[in-house]
Write an enzyme that holds these catalytic residues in place. Structure first.
Site, PDB file in Angstrom:
ATOM      1  N   HIS A 139       0.805  -1.171  -0.181  1.00 50.72           N
ATOM      2  CA  HIS A 139       0.091  -0.082  -0.022  1.00 50.72           C
ATOM      3  C   HIS A 139       0.845   1.171   0.131  1.00 50.72           C
ATOM      4  O   HIS A 139       2.032   1.469   0.538  1.00 50.72           O
ATOM      5  CB  HIS A 139      -0.998  -0.121   1.314  1.00 50.72           C
ATOM      6  CG  HIS A 139      -2.065  -1.099   1.101  1.00 50.72           C
ATOM      7  ND1 HIS A 139      -3.095  -0.612   0.294  1.00 50.72           N
ATOM      8  CD2 HIS A 139      -2.149  -2.153   1.860  1.00 50.72           C
ATOM      9  CE1 HIS A 139      -4.008  -1.722   0.377  1.00 50.72           C
ATOM     10  NE2 HIS A 139      -3.551  -2.540   1.358  1.00 50.72           N
ATOM     11  N   CYS A 165      -5.160   4.905   0.037  1.00 47.62           N
ATOM     12  CA  CYS A 165      -4.055   4.208  -0.629  1.00 47.62           C
ATOM     13  C   CYS A 165      -4.052   4.779  -2.136  1.00 47.62           C
ATOM     14  O   CYS A 165      -5.096   4.812  -2.750  1.00 47.62           O
ATOM     15  CB  CYS A 165      -4.216   2.594  -1.023  1.00 47.62           C
ATOM     16  SG  CYS A 165      -2.868   1.942  -1.775  1.00 47.62           S
ATOM     17  N   GLY A 356     -35.858  38.236 -24.560  1.00 50.38           N
ATOM     18  CA  GLY A 356     -35.281  39.348 -25.147  1.00 50.38           C
ATOM     19  C   GLY A 356     -33.885  38.909 -25.751  1.00 50.38           C
ATOM     20  O   GLY A 356     -33.539  37.727 -25.407  1.00 50.38           O
ATOM     21  N   GLY A 358     -30.000  40.568 -26.957  1.00 45.93           N
ATOM     22  CA  GLY A 358     -29.013  41.498 -26.924  1.00 45.93           C
ATOM     23  C   GLY A 358     -28.003  41.634 -27.947  1.00 45.93           C
ATOM     24  O   GLY A 358     -27.978  40.892 -28.913  1.00 45.93           O
ATOM     25  N   GLY A 361     -26.539  37.740 -27.397  1.00 45.49           N
ATOM     26  CA  GLY A 361     -27.375  36.631 -27.350  1.00 45.49           C
ATOM     27  C   GLY A 361     -28.729  36.762 -27.025  1.00 45.49           C
ATOM     28  O   GLY A 361     -29.134  38.079 -27.004  1.00 45.49           O
ATOM     29  N   LYS A 375     -29.389  32.070 -21.210  1.00 48.55           N
ATOM     30  CA  LYS A 375     -28.853  32.964 -22.301  1.00 48.55           C
ATOM     31  C   LYS A 375     -27.970  32.345 -23.563  1.00 48.55           C
ATOM     32  O   LYS A 375     -26.922  31.666 -23.276  1.00 48.55           O
ATOM     33  CB  LYS A 375     -28.072  34.058 -22.005  1.00 48.55           C
ATOM     34  CG  LYS A 375     -27.437  35.034 -23.013  1.00 48.55           C
ATOM     35  CD  LYS A 375     -26.923  36.330 -22.366  1.00 48.55           C
ATOM     36  CE  LYS A 375     -26.639  37.365 -23.408  1.00 48.55           C
ATOM     37  NZ  LYS A 375     -26.199  38.650 -22.966  1.00 48.55           N
ATOM     38  N   ASP A 468     -19.872  45.135 -20.472  1.00 48.58           N
ATOM     39  CA  ASP A 468     -21.262  45.558 -21.148  1.00 48.58           C
ATOM     40  C   ASP A 468     -21.899  46.048 -19.897  1.00 48.58           C
ATOM     41  O   ASP A 468     -23.481  45.660 -19.761  1.00 48.58           O
ATOM     42  CB  ASP A 468     -21.856  44.504 -21.837  1.00 48.58           C
ATOM     43  CG  ASP A 468     -22.969  44.785 -22.788  1.00 48.58           C
ATOM     44  OD1 ASP A 468     -23.064  46.069 -23.001  1.00 48.58           O
ATOM     45  OD2 ASP A 468     -23.782  43.903 -22.911  1.00 48.58           O
TER      46      ASP A 468
END
Length: 648
Positions: A139, A165, A356, A358, A361, A375, A468
């Site tokens: 181990h 281990c 909406g 922009g 997107g 979006k 933005d």
């Protein structure tokens, strides 16, 4: 000798020998299973006298620098004589080979069969070594804090701080270390045994003993802890650590306490790909013909089917580009990029209403474990460079947590790039000011400005430029709580020429800084450009209208602002606007970006202004409304019970 055997029993039992991965009929490794070659001392030579021949004994040198003397009776084979000596040390004859040391040739030995008559070897010196192809390893424990939900493989209880281990993935509490199986499964060697069960050892030309039955292999895999089975069920290639000391090394230090696992070990790399193990078991059970095994090519795995046995150097030199090449391969399960878990399948999201669109997107209201805003970005057929840049930015956005920031919930890359954010029931600040024409009081407008500055200060502290910033991207959630959205995402807000990202003027014209309009620098976006956009938002709050309302031509606004000929008319601000707020608006919309303040200074100015505003405190003489009824009762009682005074 009895003392040595008794001590070895104590060590083996202390490490839970009965709980080993393989069953009792298979190979079980001792606590330390490195192949230490036994070094004979010069003082040992010549000690074997004729008395050993007369006493029917054989001296045997065992692995891990141990030795013993066994008694021989007529009719016993080597297997029968050495069975007990090996068993008390946690060994099995099937895992070892026995050799006779040649007295006439120093250092040479001849291999013997386990069925050899032991009576013919009375007085000889024998040596028992591990077989090269047996999957024995130790181990490689490391202390670990499990940040994700984990359970101990021993007691099945919750595990936070413990050991794990690095080779087999076994995890446990410190107080459960005495029950950890002593054998750590070397999956690369098991894979070789499964695929080539009839392979021979080519060093000495002597055929190797028969390989382990397939039943034992299946049982050993099925008896692994649940977490280990889950770990090795993925088709990825793992790289783990295992100790690899020199075969001539000596045990210079005593055994460690059984209460604490040994977490200090020299490490080398081993590769594990368990899907091939499962496929090999399945194909072997269906058809044991050699053609079924030979039909699989050797280069299906990134690690390869077979690995030559070459000495591993103490420090392996890495090629300069090897690190990046390994990162580009399939990531191991335990080291997978955490942004992977933030990717949402498109089939899980239901789009309902189009809110909406922009510059970058279209926003939809959707359902994904509740109401969300989705979006869908205007990126058609993203290149691998764009996709990787988008994921890098998502890795930054997913770490944003603030009361004035829209909560990022995930992203999508199938068909279209899209981000999923928290849904705000309220309207945007633009809609409140210019569509609904909501009448806010001055202290409410100042508080909206403070919350917006607070959210932008947080984004800039995370090195995220909004790019933005405008009133359309500021939402009033559940009253007057400000939520800023559509921040970051430079990948989407930039133009790409091939695999190169090229900056371009982005955002709405009214909120764009002059240096962004001019685009004279390679990257005009900065903290100061966000401050200019914030100054326009302040103008909207304090004037109730958009700047340059008297100019109807968009190109004219771009030309005049970019050249520095136009700036917001501060005379249009409300008459009751504080002078400190007027100065702040003027500072934020300055034409030279170096003269604009940053958001820590802006936030402190607004907070100072809030504290200086006059507050109307409740009069101390005004009665409380909830006590008015009691007061009337008292007055009525007083008027009716007052005694008449006599008139003299």
């Amino acid at each position: 000798m009895e003392h040595i055997q008794g001590a070895w029993k104590t060590i083996s039992n202390g490490f839970g020998l009965k709980d080993a991965v393989f069953d009792g009929s298979s190979c079980i490794s001792p606590t330390i299973v490195q192949q230490f070659g036994y070094q004979r001392r010069a003082s040992d030579d010549g000690k074997l006298t004729d008395s050993s021949k007369t006493s029917n004994t054989i001296r045997v040198f065992l692995p891990n620098k141990q030795r013993t003397v066994v008694n021989v009776r007529n009719g016993m084979s080597l297997h029968d004589c050495l069975m007990k000596a090996l068993k008390v040390r946690g060994l099995q004859p099937e895992c070892c080979a026995v050799f006779r040391l040649l007295q006439e040739h120093k250092g040479k030995k001849a291999r013997l069969d386990w069925n050899t008559d032991a009576a013919s070897l009375i007085g000889e010196e024998l040596q028992v070594d591990f077989l090269d192809h047996v999957p024995l390893t130790t181990h490689n424990f490391a202390r670990k804090t499990f940040l994700k939900l984990a359970f101990c493989d021993i007691c099945q209880k919750f595990l936070l701080n413990g050991f794990r281990c690095q080779t087999c993935g076994y995890k446990f509490h410190e107080h459960c270390s005495t029950k950890v199986p002593t054998m750590c499964v070397d999956w690369s060697n098991i894979r070789q045994l499964l695929l080539f069960p009839n392979s021979t050892v080519g060093d000495s030309g002597v055929p190797a003993p028969p390989s382990f039955p397939m039943r034992r292999m299946r049982e050993s895999v099925s008896r692994m802890p649940a977490s280990s089975q889950h770990r090795y069920s993925t088709p990825h290639a793992f790289t783990f650590n295992t100790s690899s000391p020199s075969s001539e090394g000596s045990l210079s230090q005593r055994q460690r306490s059984t209460s604490t696992p040994n977490v200090h070990m020299v490490s080398t790399t081993l590769h594990v790909d368990s899907r091939m193990i499962e496929d090999a078991i399945r194909s072997h059970s269906e058809s044991a013909s050699p053609s079924a095994l030979s039909s699989s090519p050797n280069n299906l795995s990134p690690t390869g089917w077979s690995q030559p046995k070459t000495p591993v150097p103490a420090q392996r030199e890495r090629a300069p580009g090897s690190g990046t090449q390994e990162k580009n391969k399939i990531r191991p399960r335990g080291q997978r990029d955490s942004s992977y878990y933030w990717e949402i399948e498109a089939s899980e999201v239901m789009l309902s209403t189009r809110i909406g669109s922009g510059s970058f997107g279209t926003v939809y209201k959707g359902k994904w474990h509740g109401d969300v805003a989705v979006k869908i970005l205007k990126v058609v057929d993203p290149t691998p460079e764009q996709l990787q840049a988008f994921r890098n930015e998502v890795a930054v956005l997913r770490k944003t947590r603030h009361v004035n920031i829209l909560l990022f919930m995930g992203y999508m890359t199938k068909d279209n790039l899209a981000i999923v954010t928290q849904w705000c029931e309220g309207s945007s600040l633009y809609k409140h000011l210019h569509v609904q024409e909501t009448k806010f009081q001055m202290f409410q407008l100042i508080d909206i400005a403070r919350q917006t500055a607070q959210g932008m200060d947080y984004l800039h502290a995370k090195n995220i430029i909004h790019r933005d910033m405008k009133s359309n991207n500021i939402f009033l959630h559940e009253g007057l709580t400000v939520k800023i959205g559509d921040f970051g995402l430079a990948t989407v807000k930039s133009r790409w020429s091939g695999s190169q990202q090229v900056e371009q003027p982005t955002g709405s014209v009214l909120w764009m800084a002059p240096e962004v309009i001019r685009m004279q620098d390679d990257n005009p976006f900065s903290f100061q450009s966000d401050v200019y956009s914030y100054g326009i938002v302040l103008y909207e709050l304090m004037a109730g209208e958009l700047p340059y309302a008297h100019i109807n031509n968009r190109d004219q606004i771009i030309f005049m602002v970019g050249r520095g000929y136009a700036s917001p008319d501060l005379s249009r601000l409300y008459k009751n606007c504080p002078k400190a707020m007027k100065r702040l608006v003027a500072d934020c919309v300055k034409k030279v970006k170096e003269e604009r303040p940053l958001f820590p200074q802006i936030l402190s100015s607004i907070e100072l202004l809030q504290h200086s505003l006059p507050k109307i405190n409740r009069s101390a003489s005004e009665p409380s409304l909830h006590r008015a009824a009691h007061t009337e009762d008292i007055n009525a009682c007083t008027l009716t019970t007052s005694p008449r005074l006599p008139v003299f």
